[in-house]
Scaffold this active site. Structure first.
Site, PDB file in Angstrom:
ATOM      1  N   LYS A  28       0.866  -1.185   0.000  1.00 12.14           N
ATOM      2  CA  LYS A  28       0.000   0.000   0.000  1.00 12.14           C
ATOM      3  C   LYS A  28       0.898   1.228   0.000  1.00 12.14           C
ATOM      4  O   LYS A  28       1.940   1.229   0.668  1.00 12.14           O
ATOM      5  CB  LYS A  28      -0.865  -0.058   1.267  1.00 12.14           C
ATOM      6  CG  LYS A  28      -1.902   1.035   1.423  1.00 12.14           C
ATOM      7  CD  LYS A  28      -2.686   0.790   2.718  1.00 12.14           C
ATOM      8  CE  LYS A  28      -3.798   1.799   2.927  1.00 12.14           C
ATOM      9  NZ  LYS A  28      -4.589   1.479   4.157  1.00 12.14           N
TER      10      LYS A  28
ATOM     11  N   SER B 269      -9.540   1.455   3.278  1.00 16.52           N
ATOM     12  CA  SER B 269      -8.697   2.280   2.431  1.00 16.52           C
ATOM     13  C   SER B 269      -7.656   1.479   1.635  1.00 16.52           C
ATOM     14  O   SER B 269      -7.149   1.975   0.641  1.00 16.52           O
ATOM     15  CB  SER B 269      -7.958   3.311   3.284  1.00 16.52           C
ATOM     16  OG  SER B 269      -7.046   2.680   4.155  1.00 16.52           O
TER      17      SER B 269
ATOM     18  N   SER C   6      -9.620  -0.934   7.399  1.00 21.63           N
ATOM     19  CA  SER C   6      -9.028  -0.734   6.073  1.00 21.63           C
ATOM     20  C   SER C   6      -8.315  -1.929   5.446  1.00 21.63           C
ATOM     21  O   SER C   6      -7.948  -1.868   4.277  1.00 21.63           O
ATOM     22  CB  SER C   6      -8.052   0.442   6.116  1.00 21.63           C
ATOM     23  OG  SER C   6      -8.761   1.651   6.124  1.00 21.63           O
TER      24      SER C   6
END
Lengths: 492, 124
Positions: free
Chosen positions: A75, A150, A174
């Site tokens: 990420k 997210s 997330s």
């Protein structure tokens, strides 16, 4: 696509060439990423350099490690020295990390091939990737829908079959929520299990890093690699840490509670149908499951306000460092320093980040801190105590990961509170710091999310990461390999 | 579930934006006022819980870590790698608008020169 476990075994045995494995992953990325926008920076050259290093290790007759030649995506809020690091924000556009995060160091030390950095809601604030300053990612099951967030880019990359595993970070849901919406496994470790050194901070009392993978076994393997004490993150534990991979994967006799509070009215009926079927499968596998009557988690309905007050308060402090001076692009010259801060931050933070900074500033400000921030911390303790009491009777708690399936792009982005409700079932475990996994449990058969994946959540007591992941592996063994997204179906 | 939360007025938004160093345009302030008021309305249920005597929980760490070793962890070329990330830097320093009040004067070449090069060497 082969599992990470299978790739590593064959690279170590010499059956697979790590450079060929990497080129195959790059071809998948180039073919599929234009359809899902999972990556902010594919950084293919770095992947090739990693593969070369693994090949060189093999040539020397040495073992590259437990993730030999496995392509892993990060990420884009985890630092890799010299690589871009945007956190999905314009305020870090063009910024290159000066050092490498602990998790990336651990992956590299075990022979992983770092393949690109994935899309996310700006500063990990959101549940859909629609808050990314670089445009949303798309769900590989239906490209008009969000992949969740997210860590949506990481979940989409795995569900699209580009990489077998990617790292996500979680503050309120997330990792697990995008994993559920994309039909893959996502594991949120116990708070303090994995070092955040080199992770862009959001809510420091909540932030954790964990794997998103096609298979539960791969999630266990990667968690084993990244977890452990790191002196650079004082919250990491120093004690004994049993392996998640070698822990016996057996449902027999496992006491699994399903608190009625997890079956909230807000949960979609078709999501609930799949989760009930999954609970029946756990029972068939030997687990003892019981619905715990309403009242065992009486404070859980307050998890959303508690979470948003705590996380935003911490974020308002953490994000103070983005002053437009030390990182990120140059802004218009204001003559006075404070004016320049204000202009930069208003101009380069997106609307959700500004909203959360303001909410956090409110919650911490004189005259309001006792009524809001302190109150939230008190109710946070009530939530923790309620979970602890439940774990006296149960080994694990089960329920849906997300109240609903993948929603349409734009469907929830107009109303901040509607988006916040995505965290309804994940925020409680974050507030209590508990390990929790979302495993795919089939596709919704009817309704608004027909044909889309549903996630089953399994949550354990603090420190029982290995038990939670063993249960996920056992569940996968009982129900069989998860369904593959249409993008993976194309695979020859 | 939306209770009636506190009223957020324009002055409070301005104060918060000032504290958070967010330079907001008039219409943004109005939007954020509405949103904050609405969110706190949703959060109002919190105010109805009896938390008398409950110790606030700031973090969930159960184990206390071992104290860290009090030693320097060398970070090579710190000045290059950290200061170079700034959009505007000169000779190993961040360039910022003037923050000290005082009489105006012309900038000279001396302004850009490091006052004392030694701390930089220590960082490296």
């Amino acid at each position: 696509m082969l599992s990470a476990t299978a790739i590593a075994a064959r690279v170590r045995s010499g059956e697979f060439d790590p450079q060929e494995v990497t080129e195959a992953a790059i071809r998948r990325l180039e073919a599929r990423d234009p359809q899902v926008h999972a990556y902010l920076d594919p950084d293919l050259e770095r992947a090739r350099r990693c593969a070369d290093a693994v090949a060189e290790t093999l040539r020397r007759g040495e073992d590259p490690g437990r993730l030999a030649g496995v392509p892993v995506s990060l990420k884009d809020n985890m630092a890799v020295e010299g690589a871009t690091l945007t956190a999905g924000s314009r305020i870090l556009e063009g910024y290159r990390a000066p050092y490498t995060s602990h998790v990336a160091q651990r992956l590299l030390a075990e022979g992983a091939v770092l393949l690109g950095r994935t899309n996310l809601d700006e500063f990990a604030m959101g549940a859909s990737t629609e808050n990314s300053a670089y445009g949303p990612s798309r769900n590989p099951w239906d490209r008009d829908r969000v992949p969740g967030g997210s860590s949506g880019g990481s979940a989409a990359a795995v569900a699209a079959g580009i990489v077998p595993v990617a790292l996500g970070s979680e503050t309120g849901g997330s990792i697990r929520q995008p994993a559920a919406l994309c039909g893959v496994t996502g594991f949120k470790p116990t708070y303090g299990a994995v070092s955040r050194h080199g992770l862009v901070a959001f809510g420091s009392s909540l932030d954790v890093i964990g794997p998103i993978a096609c298979h539960a076994e791969d999630a266990a393997l990667v968690h084993d690699v990244i977890a452990g004490h790191d002196p650079r993150d004082a919250t990491t534990w120093t004690g004994e840490r049993p392996s998640a991979l070698t822990e016996r994967a057996d449902l027999e006799g496992l006491r699994i509670g399903i608190p009625e509070e997890f079956l909230d009215d807000a949960v979609d009926a078709r999501v609930l149908e799949r989760v009930s079927a999954a609970i029946a499968q756990l029972e068939e596998g030997g687990a003892i499951t019981r619905v715990v009557p309403k009242g065992s988690l009486p404070s859980m309905h307050l998890a959303i306000p508690v979470y948003y007050l705590v996380a935003c308060s911490e974020a308002s402090s953490n994000l103070a460092r983005f002053d437009g001076i030390r990182y990120g692009p140059a802004r218009e010259e204001a003559a006075e320093l404070h004016e320049r801060y204000a202009a930069t931050r208003a101009g380069l933070f997106g609307p959700e980040v500004r909203r959360r900074i303001l909410l956090g500033t409110f919650s911490l400000s004189a005259g309001y801190a006792d009524a809001w921030y302190k109150k939230a911390l008190q109710v946070r303790r009530l939530i923790l105590d309620e979970f602890r009491a439940l774990f006296a009777d149960y080994d694990l708690l089960a329920g849906p990961t997300s109240p609903f399936g993948a929603f349409k792009i734009g469907e929830r982005s107009k109303d901040p509170y509607a988006m916040y409700l995505c965290d309804l079932l994940t925020a409680p475990a974050c507030l209590a710091g508990l390990p929790s996994v979302s495993v795919p449990c089939g596709l919704a058969r009817k309704g608004a999310y027909k044909g889309l994946p549903v996630g089953l959540s399994l949550t354990g007591p603090a420190g029982h990461d290995h038990k939670v992941l063993a249960a996920a592996r056992a569940y996968e063994a009982v129900r069989g390999a998860p369904e593959r997204s249409p993008l993976q179906e194309d695979e020859a | 579930m939306s209770g009636s939360g506190p009223t957020i007025d324009k002055e409070l938004i301005e104060r918060l934006a000032g504290l958070a160093r967010l330079g907001l345009a008039e219409d943004e302030r109005e939007t954020l006022r509405d949103e904050l008021e609405s969110l706190l309305g949703h959060f109002q249920a919190l105010q109805e819980v009896d938390t008398e005597g409950v110790e606030p929980l700031a973090h969930v760490l159960t184990a206390t870590g071992e104290p860290g070793v009090d030693a320097v962890d060398p970070f090579e070329h710190a000045r290059d790698r950290l200061v170079d990330a700034a959009a505007v830097h000169r000779e190993g320093f961040f360039v910022v608008p003037r923050v000290v009040e005082g009489p105006e004067r012309e900038a000279t070449d001396d302004d850009a020169a490091p006052v004392d090069p030694d701390p930089a060497d220590e960082l490296d």
